[in-house]
Design a protein around this motif. Sequence first.
Motif, PDB file in Angstrom:
ATOM      1  N   LYS A 106       9.970  -1.175   1.133  1.00 25.33           N
ATOM      2  CA  LYS A 106       9.332  -0.357   2.179  1.00 25.33           C
ATOM      3  C   LYS A 106      10.376   0.137   3.182  1.00 25.33           C
ATOM      4  CE  LYS A 106       5.850   0.799   5.181  1.00 25.33           C
ATOM      5  NZ  LYS A 106       6.587   1.533   6.177  1.00 25.33           N
ATOM      6  N   THR A 107      11.260  -0.735   3.589  1.00 27.11           N
ATOM      7  CA  THR A 107      12.284  -0.361   4.566  1.00 27.11           C
ATOM      8  C   THR A 107      13.215   0.714   4.006  1.00 27.11           C
ATOM      9  OG1 THR A 107      12.217  -2.539   5.610  1.00 27.11           O
ATOM     10  CG2 THR A 107      14.196  -1.226   5.977  1.00 27.11           C
TER      11      THR A 107
ATOM     12  N   GLN B 269       0.811  -1.219   0.000  1.00 26.13           N
ATOM     13  CA  GLN B 269       0.000   0.000   0.000  1.00 26.13           C
ATOM     14  C   GLN B 269       0.847   1.273   0.000  1.00 26.13           C
ATOM     15  OE1 GLN B 269      -2.770  -0.265   3.257  1.00 26.13           O
ATOM     16  NE2 GLN B 269      -3.678  -2.167   2.506  1.00 26.13           N
ATOM     17  N   GLU B 270       2.122   1.132   0.382  1.00 26.82           N
ATOM     18  CA  GLU B 270       2.963   2.314   0.556  1.00 26.82           C
ATOM     19  C   GLU B 270       4.121   2.427  -0.428  1.00 26.82           C
ATOM     20  OE1 GLU B 270       4.047   3.021   4.654  1.00 26.82           O
ATOM     21  OE2 GLU B 270       2.325   1.841   5.329  1.00 26.82           O
TER      22      GLU B 270
ATOM     23  N   SER C 182      10.971  -8.527  -1.420  1.00 29.69           N
ATOM     24  CA  SER C 182      11.313  -7.258  -2.082  1.00 29.69           C
ATOM     25  C   SER C 182      10.326  -6.164  -1.721  1.00 29.69           C
ATOM     26  CB  SER C 182      11.410  -7.434  -3.596  1.00 29.69           C
ATOM     27  OG  SER C 182      10.218  -7.903  -4.159  1.00 29.69           O
ATOM     28  N   ALA C 183       9.072  -6.511  -1.464  1.00 27.55           N
ATOM     29  CA  ALA C 183       8.108  -5.500  -0.998  1.00 27.55           C
ATOM     30  C   ALA C 183       8.542  -4.963   0.366  1.00 27.55           C
ATOM     31  CB  ALA C 183       6.705  -6.090  -0.913  1.00 27.55           C
TER      32      ALA C 183
ATOM     33  N   CYS D 295      11.542   1.006  -6.276  1.00 30.57           N
ATOM     34  CA  CYS D 295      10.315   0.219  -6.441  1.00 30.57           C
ATOM     35  C   CYS D 295      10.708  -1.248  -6.413  1.00 30.57           C
ATOM     36  CB  CYS D 295       9.603   0.575  -7.753  1.00 30.57           C
ATOM     37  SG  CYS D 295      10.462   0.058  -9.251  1.00 30.57           S
ATOM     38  N   HIS D 296       9.732  -2.100  -6.561  1.00 32.46           N
ATOM     39  CA  HIS D 296      10.020  -3.528  -6.706  1.00 32.46           C
ATOM     40  C   HIS D 296       9.073  -4.064  -7.759  1.00 32.46           C
ATOM     41  CE1 HIS D 296       6.904  -6.204  -4.677  1.00 32.46           C
ATOM     42  NE2 HIS D 296       6.370  -5.012  -4.682  1.00 32.46           N
ATOM     43  N   PHE D 297       9.379  -5.275  -8.261  1.00 30.58           N
ATOM     44  CA  PHE D 297       8.438  -5.828  -9.222  1.00 30.58           C
ATOM     45  C   PHE D 297       7.744  -7.063  -8.669  1.00 30.58           C
ATOM     46  CE2 PHE D 297      12.455  -7.549 -11.021  1.00 30.58           C
ATOM     47  CZ  PHE D 297      12.151  -8.884 -11.237  1.00 30.58           C
ATOM     48  N   ASP D 298       6.453  -7.088  -8.958  1.00 27.28           N
ATOM     49  CA  ASP D 298       5.551  -8.110  -8.446  1.00 27.28           C
ATOM     50  C   ASP D 298       5.866  -9.460  -9.079  1.00 27.28           C
ATOM     51  OD1 ASP D 298       3.445  -8.825  -6.772  1.00 27.28           O
ATOM     52  OD2 ASP D 298       1.958  -8.599  -8.370  1.00 27.28           O
TER      53      ASP D 298
END
Length: 127
Positions: free
Chosen positions: A97-98, A14-15, A92-93, A108-111
Amino acid sequence: MKITVKQLVQQAYQEIETISAEQAIKLYENQDVLIVDIRDIRELEREGRIPGSFHAPRGMLEFWADPDSPYHHEQFACDKKLVLHCAKGWRSALGTKTLQDMGMEKICHFDGGFEAWKECGGPVETL
């Protein structure tokens, strides 16, 4: 437990900015992007890696990113956008975030992680 790992990951999503594996593949050759693989070295040895990606194990991510840390790596001080990935996207999410919480903005990261990368036909090399 007050919060599960699944809830932590959902909160992170979400962030943070999440892109698809297809979008990550399009960014692959962009000189302003650094793909950061946060999987364990054994995963890289077993499954391969994205050519040219920078390996930063999840357990050292914050230490390597912090310029005040004795473990700091210059790759994190570059002006490139960092695109993190793991095997499926959960680590990675959390890592994204960290680092975002630490003040990193171009991240960013990839899903779907490395698994999605391979499924979409992204290049892979073996160690």
